[in-house]
Write a protein that holds these residues in place. Sequence first.
Motif, PDB file in Angstrom:
ATOM      1  N   ARG A 178       0.843  -1.206   0.000  1.00  0.00           N
ATOM      2  CA  ARG A 178       0.000   0.000   0.000  1.00  0.00           C
ATOM      3  C   ARG A 178       0.872   1.248   0.000  1.00  0.00           C
ATOM      4  N   VAL A 179       0.387   2.289  -0.670  1.00  0.00           N
ATOM      5  CA  VAL A 179       0.994   3.618  -0.579  1.00  0.00           C
ATOM      6  C   VAL A 179      -0.063   4.536   0.022  1.00  0.00           C
ATOM      7  N   THR A 180       0.247   5.140   1.172  1.00  0.00           N
ATOM      8  CA  THR A 180      -0.773   5.865   1.906  1.00  0.00           C
ATOM      9  C   THR A 180      -0.145   6.992   2.716  1.00  0.00           C
ATOM     10  N   LEU A 181      -0.957   7.726   3.454  1.00  0.00           N
ATOM     11  CA  LEU A 181      -0.470   8.697   4.428  1.00  0.00           C
ATOM     12  C   LEU A 181      -0.674   8.111   5.820  1.00  0.00           C
ATOM     13  N   CYS A 182       0.303   8.301   6.686  1.00  0.00           N
ATOM     14  CA  CYS A 182       0.144   7.820   8.050  1.00  0.00           C
ATOM     15  C   CYS A 182       0.855   8.761   9.013  1.00  0.00           C
ATOM     16  N   SER A 183       0.487   8.659  10.289  1.00  0.00           N
ATOM     17  CA  SER A 183       1.106   9.478  11.327  1.00  0.00           C
ATOM     18  C   SER A 183       2.490   8.935  11.640  1.00  0.00           C
ATOM     19  N   TYR A 184       3.457   9.818  11.692  1.00  0.00           N
ATOM     20  CA  TYR A 184       4.817   9.426  12.044  1.00  0.00           C
ATOM     21  C   TYR A 184       4.962   9.561  13.559  1.00  0.00           C
ATOM     22  N   GLY A 185       4.998   8.443  14.263  1.00  0.00           N
ATOM     23  CA  GLY A 185       5.120   8.486  15.711  1.00  0.00           C
ATOM     24  C   GLY A 185       3.837   8.982  16.353  1.00  0.00           C
ATOM     25  N   THR A 186       3.963   9.916  17.308  1.00  0.00           N
ATOM     26  CA  THR A 186       2.808  10.399  18.068  1.00  0.00           C
ATOM     27  C   THR A 186       2.129  11.587  17.400  1.00  0.00           C
ATOM     28  N   SER A 187       2.656  12.069  16.299  1.00  0.00           N
ATOM     29  CA  SER A 187       2.137  13.283  15.676  1.00  0.00           C
ATOM     30  C   SER A 187       0.790  13.058  15.002  1.00  0.00           C
ATOM     31  N   THR A 188       0.012  14.122  14.904  1.00  0.00           N
ATOM     32  CA  THR A 188      -1.218  14.098  14.119  1.00  0.00           C
ATOM     33  C   THR A 188      -0.942  14.521  12.675  1.00  0.00           C
ATOM     34  N   ASN A 189       0.304  14.862  12.384  1.00  0.00           N
ATOM     35  CA  ASN A 189       0.730  15.317  11.065  1.00  0.00           C
ATOM     36  C   ASN A 189       1.020  14.102  10.187  1.00  0.00           C
ATOM     37  N   LYS A 190       0.170  13.829   9.198  1.00  0.00           N
ATOM     38  CA  LYS A 190       0.318  12.634   8.376  1.00  0.00           C
ATOM     39  C   LYS A 190       1.159  12.928   7.132  1.00  0.00           C
ATOM     40  N   LEU A 191       2.074  11.988   6.841  1.00  0.00           N
ATOM     41  CA  LEU A 191       2.961  12.111   5.691  1.00  0.00           C
ATOM     42  C   LEU A 191       2.891  10.838   4.845  1.00  0.00           C
ATOM     43  N   LEU A 192       3.412  10.931   3.635  1.00  0.00           N
ATOM     44  CA  LEU A 192       3.437   9.789   2.733  1.00  0.00           C
ATOM     45  C   LEU A 192       4.250   8.649   3.331  1.00  0.00           C
ATOM     46  N   ALA A 193       3.747   7.442   3.224  1.00  0.00           N
ATOM     47  CA  ALA A 193       4.448   6.262   3.729  1.00  0.00           C
ATOM     48  C   ALA A 193       4.134   5.084   2.824  1.00  0.00           C
ATOM     49  N   ILE A 194       5.049   4.115   2.804  1.00  0.00           N
ATOM     50  CA  ILE A 194       4.868   2.896   2.021  1.00  0.00           C
ATOM     51  C   ILE A 194       4.658   1.734   2.980  1.00  0.00           C
ATOM     52  N   VAL A 371      -1.739  23.103  20.028  1.00  0.00           N
ATOM     53  CA  VAL A 371      -1.079  22.111  20.882  1.00  0.00           C
ATOM     54  C   VAL A 371       0.223  21.685  20.215  1.00  0.00           C
ATOM     55  N   PRO A 372       1.380  22.059  20.763  1.00  0.00           N
ATOM     56  CA  PRO A 372       2.672  21.674  20.184  1.00  0.00           C
ATOM     57  C   PRO A 372       2.797  20.156  20.055  1.00  0.00           C
ATOM     58  N   GLU A 373       3.544  19.725  19.025  1.00  0.00           N
ATOM     59  CA  GLU A 373       3.555  18.304  18.685  1.00  0.00           C
ATOM     60  C   GLU A 373       4.887  17.600  18.892  1.00  0.00           C
ATOM     61  N   PRO A 393       1.519  23.125  30.188  1.00  0.00           N
ATOM     62  CA  PRO A 393       0.826  23.327  28.913  1.00  0.00           C
ATOM     63  C   PRO A 393       0.558  21.975  28.249  1.00  0.00           C
ATOM     64  N   VAL A 394      -0.545  21.881  27.559  1.00  0.00           N
ATOM     65  CA  VAL A 394      -0.866  20.643  26.850  1.00  0.00           C
ATOM     66  C   VAL A 394      -0.011  20.544  25.597  1.00  0.00           C
ATOM     67  N   THR A 395       0.715  19.448  25.482  1.00  0.00           N
ATOM     68  CA  THR A 395       1.496  19.138  24.280  1.00  0.00           C
ATOM     69  C   THR A 395       1.279  17.666  23.947  1.00  0.00           C
ATOM     70  N   ILE A 396       1.560  17.298  22.711  1.00  0.00           N
ATOM     71  CA  ILE A 396       1.430  15.890  22.324  1.00  0.00           C
ATOM     72  C   ILE A 396       2.409  15.017  23.121  1.00  0.00           C
ATOM     73  N   PRO A 397       3.687  15.411  23.298  1.00  0.00           N
ATOM     74  CA  PRO A 397       4.568  14.593  24.139  1.00  0.00           C
ATOM     75  C   PRO A 397       4.047  14.427  25.563  1.00  0.00           C
ATOM     76  N   GLY A 404      -0.111   7.475  27.840  1.00  0.00           N
ATOM     77  CA  GLY A 404       0.285   6.325  27.053  1.00  0.00           C
ATOM     78  C   GLY A 404       0.018   6.489  25.575  1.00  0.00           C
ATOM     79  N   ALA A 405       0.395   5.453  24.795  1.00  0.00           N
ATOM     80  CA  ALA A 405       0.297   5.513  23.336  1.00  0.00           C
ATOM     81  C   ALA A 405      -1.139   5.676  22.844  1.00  0.00           C
ATOM     82  N   GLN A 406      -2.109   5.216  23.626  1.00  0.00           N
ATOM     83  CA  GLN A 406      -3.521   5.324  23.231  1.00  0.00           C
ATOM     84  C   GLN A 406      -4.197   6.528  23.883  1.00  0.00           C
ATOM     85  N   TRP A 407      -3.451   7.620  24.063  1.00  0.00           N
ATOM     86  CA  TRP A 407      -3.968   8.772  24.787  1.00  0.00           C
ATOM     87  C   TRP A 407      -5.215   9.373  24.148  1.00  0.00           C
ATOM     88  N   ARG A 408      -5.350   9.253  22.834  1.00  0.00           N
ATOM     89  CA  ARG A 408      -6.527   9.824  22.172  1.00  0.00           C
ATOM     90  C   ARG A 408      -7.813   9.138  22.621  1.00  0.00           C
TER      91      ARG A 408
END
Length: 534
Positions: A178-194, A371-373, A393-397, A404-408
């Motif tokens: 698949r070629v898609t966009l996905c979150s890199y790590g904990t970020s909500t910023n999605k980038l191209l990934a294979i 919210v800083p990422e 302050p609320v930040t993604i880290p 935890g990883a499922q914080w959302r």
Amino acid sequence: MDMEAEEAVPTRPFGDTDIMQENRKEAHALSGSKPLAAKKTGAVALRVLSKCLLQVFVTKAEKSYMHPWHVRPQKSGKGSAFVIDAAKRRIITNAHVVEDATVAHVRRLGVPKRWPAKVLHLSRVCDLALLTVEEDAFWKGMEDVELVDTPHLQDQILVCGFPIGGDSLSITSGIVSRVTLCSYGTSTNKLLAIQIDAAINSGNSGGPVFLNLQERQVAGVAFLKHASSSADNIGYIIPKPVVDNFLQEIEVSGHVKHCCTAAVGFICQPMENPYLREKYKLSKDQSGCLVFRISPLSICSQHLRVGDIILEIDDKQLADDGTIMFRDDERLSYAHTIRMKMVGETLHLKVLRDGKELHLSYPIAARDPLVPEFHNLDCVPTYFITGGLVFVPVTIPFMHHALGAQWRRVAPVRILDAMMGYKSAEDQQIIILHQILVADINFGYKQGMIQLKDFNGTPIRNLQHLAYLVDTCSEEFMEFTLDFGFRIVFRTRSAREESQAILEQHAVPHDRSPNLQDCAGQRPDLAPAVAVDP
């Protein structure tokens, strides 16, 4: 990454990979000598990889957002890397392999010596880091690889690196699934990934994924394994467009602060519903997405309006589902086009406004979320304590460390809702009461993970603003108003007299983080605020 404390598990030896088995069969059919073919194939792979593949060893001292006055216990880890430019002495790996490293070393394949490595650039946004080794002897015989365009579905690939289960080279084979966009790590910023079906495990991170091993053609950088217990053999690699953006940012600006952070300044929704299309006068031949929120601080706010329909982005037609044509019959979210632009480049839009088509252009800016990422990019561990109340302050880290990883899935809904907004001022932060260091003065208060609204009737802009108001408070009482209208009240003199004892009792060295100590007692220069659409 591979933590040294992890238990080793048996893995297949190098010569038993699927691709090697196929090469053996082919060679046996031609020569009738299976062992000879296996040796020849393995020798070719080792010869190529010995000139470009590296194992990375690091010792880390990570900062804690959960307890921001502490540093997490030191730990050692491993990863993989490869030479991206031998002439410039550049090595590439994942950012998460070397982030917060106090010491880093690399080792060439088949060579026992570890060489000190230096981190030149690191971008947590695209999870890439550039290293170098300064000693001349290390570079003797080293060769770089060739990054090739994004591979197609079903293309064969080889993942090379040093995953858990041993200390020697591992090669696994698979295909592009698949070629898609996905979150890199904990970020909500999605980038191209294979997405690939070859095994990617801890320790593979930062290693090359070859499309053609003999020609040293690399499809991307291994970086992520799907963590779901219901998914098997799902791994992701960082493709050439993202790597190119990372390297271009370094070449142009000398840093990676804005790498893959380009943002349009608006949020839009799909227009697949026929009544929505009819309401906004979208013809049968037109497609696009409806703008429903605009950042009031962005340049975009000077050009777009809520209710505009985006028809095209950089001359690419936008479908009703928010996708654009990527290649052939493949489609991706329009976010891919935006993220691959350099900050400052011009964005060209074709929009529909009140039934009329308009062409708009404006320079694209870097993401500046409410919210800083990313640690060390737009946030560091920050806190302020008074009367045992710990404000952050609320930040993604922070959310990741605290929940935890499922914080959302587990974060308070009101906090998640606040995180979806745009800034109304450049210096705005969401401040929350993180925890209470128990003491007599705060007896009866048990709140935590709740937003702070104001102090003694003054709305709070950011943590420095709160610290200043507390430091200079001359009223008899301090009153903190939290979300839902809940109040916490201290007598001002008592809070100041008891704060130091509370800090000592809980082994906290200071009442505020170093970045707030530098400006203690200084009136913050608050940026102008603007109205934000709900």
